[in-house]
Design a protein around this motif. Structure first.
Motif, mmCIF file in Angstrom:
data_model
loop_
_atom_site.group_PDB
_atom_site.id
_atom_site.type_symbol
_atom_site.label_atom_id
_atom_site.label_comp_id
_atom_site.label_asym_id
_atom_site.label_seq_id
_atom_site.Cartn_x
_atom_site.Cartn_y
_atom_site.Cartn_z
ATOM 1 N N ARG A 97 0.850 -1.201 0.000
ATOM 2 C CA ARG A 97 0.000 0.000 0.000
ATOM 3 C C ARG A 97 0.880 1.243 0.000
ATOM 4 N N GLN A 98 0.505 2.218 -0.795
ATOM 5 C CA GLN A 98 1.300 3.432 -0.904
ATOM 6 C C GLN A 98 0.453 4.634 -0.527
ATOM 7 N N GLU A 99 1.109 5.712 -0.210
ATOM 8 C CA GLU A 99 0.380 6.923 0.136
ATOM 9 C C GLU A 99 0.448 7.923 -1.013
ATOM 10 N N THR A 100 -0.499 8.821 -1.013
ATOM 11 C CA THR A 100 -0.566 9.842 -2.051
ATOM 12 C C THR A 100 0.458 10.928 -1.766
ATOM 13 N N THR A 117 0.144 17.327 0.136
ATOM 14 C CA THR A 117 0.509 15.986 0.585
ATOM 15 C C THR A 117 0.140 15.793 2.046
ATOM 16 N N LYS A 121 -2.607 13.127 3.564
ATOM 17 C CA LYS A 121 -2.190 12.189 4.613
ATOM 18 C C LYS A 121 -3.103 12.322 5.832
ATOM 19 N N ARG A 124 -6.556 10.728 5.096
ATOM 20 C CA ARG A 124 -6.522 9.260 5.157
ATOM 21 C C ARG A 124 -6.397 8.771 6.603
ATOM 22 N N GLN A 125 -5.630 9.477 7.435
ATOM 23 C CA GLN A 125 -5.491 9.063 8.824
ATOM 24 C C GLN A 125 -6.807 9.206 9.572
ATOM 25 N N ASP A 128 -9.528 6.321 8.115
ATOM 26 C CA ASP A 128 -9.129 4.911 8.164
ATOM 27 C C ASP A 128 -9.658 4.089 6.979
ATOM 28 N N GLU A 130 -8.101 1.978 5.079
ATOM 29 C CA GLU A 130 -7.338 0.779 4.752
ATOM 30 C C GLU A 130 -8.196 -0.482 4.742
#
Length: 169
Positions: A97-100, A117, A121, A124-125, A128, A130
């Motif tokens: 899995r990668q982050e933007t 960025t 981040k 996404r945190q 959740d 994932e």
């Protein structure tokens, strides 16, 4: 509000015509959805998807095959290599899995891109995603289709936190 959207006045004849048109369009869309849902391809896919999920879960014998084994007094033993393989593939998705990241095109835009960025981040945190992404990927591996609805930058009204909902299959 209608003035901005389509040039209709408030409370005038044009607005009523637009609402009638919207009702007709909605009814047409409902008819299309029902037709598609009941099509041969969709019903066949739903049947095959149920079989795919059963197969992945270890239900790999039909009732007839089980009855034949029981009549022959043989044990029903299933070595589920499919489930193990799907676990390995979906584990790779989790591991890779990668982050933007927003990269600048020019030298002066670095600060803006770092801010973008960081915002991505943080979002996404906070929501959740994932688990939903992993579930959607697993569905794709098992039955070729996954349903996952994302609300790009929407916030839940009461909490002010970013939102993201997955739709179960």
């Amino acid at each position: 509000m209608f003035d901005d959207a389509g040039g209709y006045g408030t409370g005038e004849e044009g607005e009523r015509e637009a609402l009638a048109d919207a009702d007709q369009i909605f009814q047409k869309l409902q008819k299309w959805c029902k037709t598609d849902f009941n099509s041969k391809g969709q019903t066949r896919w739903r049947r095959e998807a149920r079989e795919d999920f059963d197969f992945e879960a270890g239900e790999q014998l039909s009732e007839d095959d089980k009855r034949i084994l029981e009549d022959a007094k043989r044990p029903i033993a299933i070595f589920n290599r499919v489930g193990v393989t799907i676990d390995a593939v979906t584990g790779q998705e989790i591991g890779n899995r990668q982050e933007t990241a927003y990269l600048p095109r020019t030298q002066g835009a670095v600060k803006k891109n770092e801010l973008l960025t960081s915002a991505a981040k943080w979002f996404r945190q906070e929501c959740d995603p994932e688990d939903e992404e992993s579930d959607a990927f697993r569905d794709v591996v098992v039955c070729d289709i996954a349903r996952d609805r994302r609300r790009a930058l929407s916030f839940q009204c009461m909490t002010g936190k970013p939102g993201r909902n997955a739709i179960g299959a």
